[in-house]
Design an enzyme around this catalytic site. Sequence first.
Site, PDB file in Angstrom:
ATOM      1  N   HIS A 250      -9.537  -1.060  -3.940  1.00  0.00           N
ATOM      2  CA  HIS A 250      -9.318  -1.285  -2.500  1.00  0.00           C
ATOM      3  C   HIS A 250      -8.119  -0.466  -2.041  1.00  0.00           C
ATOM      4  O   HIS A 250      -7.057  -0.489  -2.664  1.00  0.00           O
ATOM      5  CB  HIS A 250      -9.066  -2.761  -2.197  1.00  0.00           C
ATOM      6  CG  HIS A 250      -8.954  -3.050  -0.728  1.00  0.00           C
ATOM      7  ND1 HIS A 250     -10.061  -3.152   0.093  1.00  0.00           N
ATOM      8  CD2 HIS A 250      -7.881  -3.218   0.083  1.00  0.00           C
ATOM      9  CE1 HIS A 250      -9.668  -3.380   1.335  1.00  0.00           C
ATOM     10  NE2 HIS A 250      -8.334  -3.420   1.356  1.00  0.00           N
ATOM     11  N   SER A 251      -8.293   0.260  -0.917  1.00  0.00           N
ATOM     12  CA  SER A 251      -7.235   1.051  -0.293  1.00  0.00           C
ATOM     13  C   SER A 251      -6.676   2.058  -1.294  1.00  0.00           C
ATOM     14  O   SER A 251      -7.388   2.931  -1.763  1.00  0.00           O
ATOM     15  CB  SER A 251      -6.168   0.119   0.275  1.00  0.00           C
ATOM     16  OG  SER A 251      -5.279   0.809   1.115  1.00  0.00           O
ATOM     17  N   MET A 252      -5.397   1.958  -1.662  1.00  0.00           N
ATOM     18  CA  MET A 252      -4.842   2.856  -2.672  1.00  0.00           C
ATOM     19  C   MET A 252      -5.684   2.817  -3.946  1.00  0.00           C
ATOM     20  O   MET A 252      -5.820   3.832  -4.651  1.00  0.00           O
ATOM     21  CB  MET A 252      -3.402   2.457  -2.997  1.00  0.00           C
ATOM     22  CG  MET A 252      -2.743   3.310  -4.063  1.00  0.00           C
ATOM     23  SD  MET A 252      -1.048   2.777  -4.472  1.00  0.00           S
ATOM     24  CE  MET A 252      -1.386   1.275  -5.415  1.00  0.00           C
TER      25      MET A 252
ATOM     26  N   SER B 125     -13.324   0.440  -1.365  1.00  0.00           N
ATOM     27  CA  SER B 125     -13.150  -0.561  -0.320  1.00  0.00           C
ATOM     28  C   SER B 125     -11.874  -0.275   0.468  1.00  0.00           C
ATOM     29  O   SER B 125     -10.792  -0.128  -0.117  1.00  0.00           O
ATOM     30  CB  SER B 125     -13.080  -1.934  -1.012  1.00  0.00           C
ATOM     31  OG  SER B 125     -12.678  -2.959  -0.151  1.00  0.00           O
TER      32      SER B 125
END
Length: 244
Positions: A78-80, A106
């Site tokens: 997710h993200s990073m 994500s």
Amino acid sequence: MAPITLFFIPYAGGSASVSFKWKKLLLPQIKLVPLELAGRGIRSGEPLKDSIEEMSEDLLHQISHELVPGDPYAIYGHSMGTMIAFELYYKLVAGGYGQPAHLFVSGGRAPHIPRNLPWLHDLPADQFRTHLQRYGQLSEAIFDNQELYDYFMPVLRADFKAVEMYKYMSKATPLHCPITALTGLIDNTVALQDAEAWAQHTDQQFRVFTFEGGHFFIHDEVERITEIINESLELSTAISRIQK
């Protein structure tokens, strides 16, 4: 469905504990392995990493204790965590672990999409705080509690530096596994088309799912996210068996 290991990689400032609530909703054949980044959670005593390269190399070492080459696995970032997952994919394949059954990206733009926002990691404390609040998830308690503030700020600065200094390098081959992108419709850090651009990085099936929330829909959409994971991994492992 054969047993499969699902590795979870958290977002900037996050801990592997974010995925703990998934366990009771995932299919029993899916073994969830939350990967903890250095400097937080159970690894809070270790030095922080401040580059995607270092983070992906560090997680490769963790995975080597969890996975036997050739065993089925999938990755959710997710993200990073999507950037780490992308680089980790190539390290795992090069290391003889084989192709993952699936990659879930994500809350993150495709790696080749340039970041047009100003750098945040080296801003003065008050400006850094202002920018952090736009993500809509950090509790004010962090800023009001000096102990929490002293703990989280170095982690967030290191993570933001890793994201902001990341340089995408074109790969010789695309990912040879299905990719599923998940994104929030009111995420003010990732445009829908930037999430859809992940399609360019696979020669297999690509799907995108949207959520009503913002950047941290991952906290509010546990049931739907785990449904997508279950369905996707059932499909991926079925296709893999047919191809073999």
